[in-house]
Design a protein around this motif. Structure first.
Motif, PDB file in Angstrom:
ATOM      1  N   ALA A  25      41.462  32.329  40.575  1.00 61.51           N
ATOM      2  CA  ALA A  25      40.064  31.936  40.402  1.00 61.51           C
ATOM      3  C   ALA A  25      39.149  32.602  41.432  1.00 61.51           C
ATOM      4  O   ALA A  25      37.961  32.786  41.171  1.00 61.51           O
ATOM      5  N   LEU A  26      39.689  32.968  42.581  1.00 58.13           N
ATOM      6  CA  LEU A  26      38.881  33.647  43.596  1.00 58.13           C
ATOM      7  C   LEU A  26      38.569  35.085  43.211  1.00 58.13           C
ATOM      8  O   LEU A  26      37.525  35.613  43.567  1.00 58.13           O
ATOM      9  N   GLY A  27      39.486  35.709  42.516  1.00 59.54           N
ATOM     10  CA  GLY A  27      39.276  37.103  42.146  1.00 59.54           C
ATOM     11  C   GLY A  27      39.620  38.040  43.285  1.00 59.54           C
ATOM     12  O   GLY A  27      40.191  37.647  44.307  1.00 59.54           O
ATOM     13  N   VAL A  28      39.221  39.279  43.125  1.00 60.63           N
ATOM     14  CA  VAL A  28      39.561  40.319  44.099  1.00 60.63           C
ATOM     15  C   VAL A  28      38.855  40.099  45.422  1.00 60.63           C
ATOM     16  O   VAL A  28      39.451  40.158  46.491  1.00 60.63           O
ATOM     17  N   GLY A  29      37.564  39.866  45.377  1.00 59.08           N
ATOM     18  CA  GLY A  29      36.786  39.638  46.589  1.00 59.08           C
ATOM     19  C   GLY A  29      36.028  38.337  46.491  1.00 59.08           C
ATOM     20  O   GLY A  29      35.707  37.874  45.394  1.00 59.08           O
ATOM     21  N   PHE A  30      35.734  37.760  47.641  1.00 59.57           N
ATOM     22  CA  PHE A  30      35.026  36.483  47.681  1.00 59.57           C
ATOM     23  C   PHE A  30      34.330  36.365  49.021  1.00 59.57           C
ATOM     24  O   PHE A  30      34.469  37.235  49.885  1.00 59.57           O
ATOM     25  N   VAL A  31      33.585  35.288  49.210  1.00 59.74           N
ATOM     26  CA  VAL A  31      32.785  35.108  50.418  1.00 59.74           C
ATOM     27  C   VAL A  31      33.275  33.884  51.185  1.00 59.74           C
ATOM     28  O   VAL A  31      33.496  32.818  50.618  1.00 59.74           O
ATOM     29  N   LEU A  32      33.423  34.069  52.492  1.00 57.40           N
ATOM     30  CA  LEU A  32      33.803  33.011  53.435  1.00 57.40           C
ATOM     31  C   LEU A  32      32.630  32.801  54.370  1.00 57.40           C
ATOM     32  O   LEU A  32      32.058  33.767  54.884  1.00 57.40           O
TER      33      LEU A  32
END
Length: 143
Positions: A25-32
């Motif tokens: 569900a997060l995919g390849v890239g995401f934001v923290l």
């Protein structure tokens, strides 16, 4: 949708495994970024874009809005999973959230939260005692 609670740890290099159930569900890239209540928020890009659009509508003339947007975006960083399903958490974010070793990763609908295990335990103990009264105050929100 993210849901559930998982126990993990941060290694000496600041890396932490993201639960396998969350990775797709997060995919390849995401934001923290910094979250509320001294935890970290993790957003998939599509959810981050929705939140970013909402934050852009806050009035620039309000000091509280400016402060919140500054704090929220200044802590944000792009993340990718490594081959072992780990992310590298920057030192500033680990310090903000009190992440030293043991942590709790929880799914909260459209985001993931990363908590220091002791902080999550304290927070959840306090919240579970008042869960019913919190629910009563939310009745006006048509839940």
């Amino acid at each position: 949708m993210f849901m559930g609670e998982y126990q993990h740890s941060v290694d000496e290099k600041g890396r932490m495994i993201i639960p396998a159930k969350f990775r797709d569900a997060l995919g390849v890239g995401f934001v923290l970024t910094r979250g509320l209540d001294n935890c970290l928020f993790v957003y998939p890009h599509d959810e981050w874009e929705i939140l970013e659009a909402k934050l852009k509508t806050l009035p620039l003339t309000r000091a509280d809005a400016r402060s919140f947007v500054r704090f929220f975006f200044s802590g944000a960083t792009e993340c990718e999973l490594d081959k072992q399903g780990r992310i590298s958490i920057p030192a500033t974010l680990r310090e903000y959230a009190g992440l030293v070793k043991d942590c709790t990763v929880i799914g909260v609908s459209n985001r993931i939260e990363i908590w220091a295990a002791d902080r999550w335990q304290s927070y959840s103990n306090d919240a579970s005692e008042s869960f019913a009264s919190i629910a009563e105050t939310l009745v006006d929100l048509n839940l």
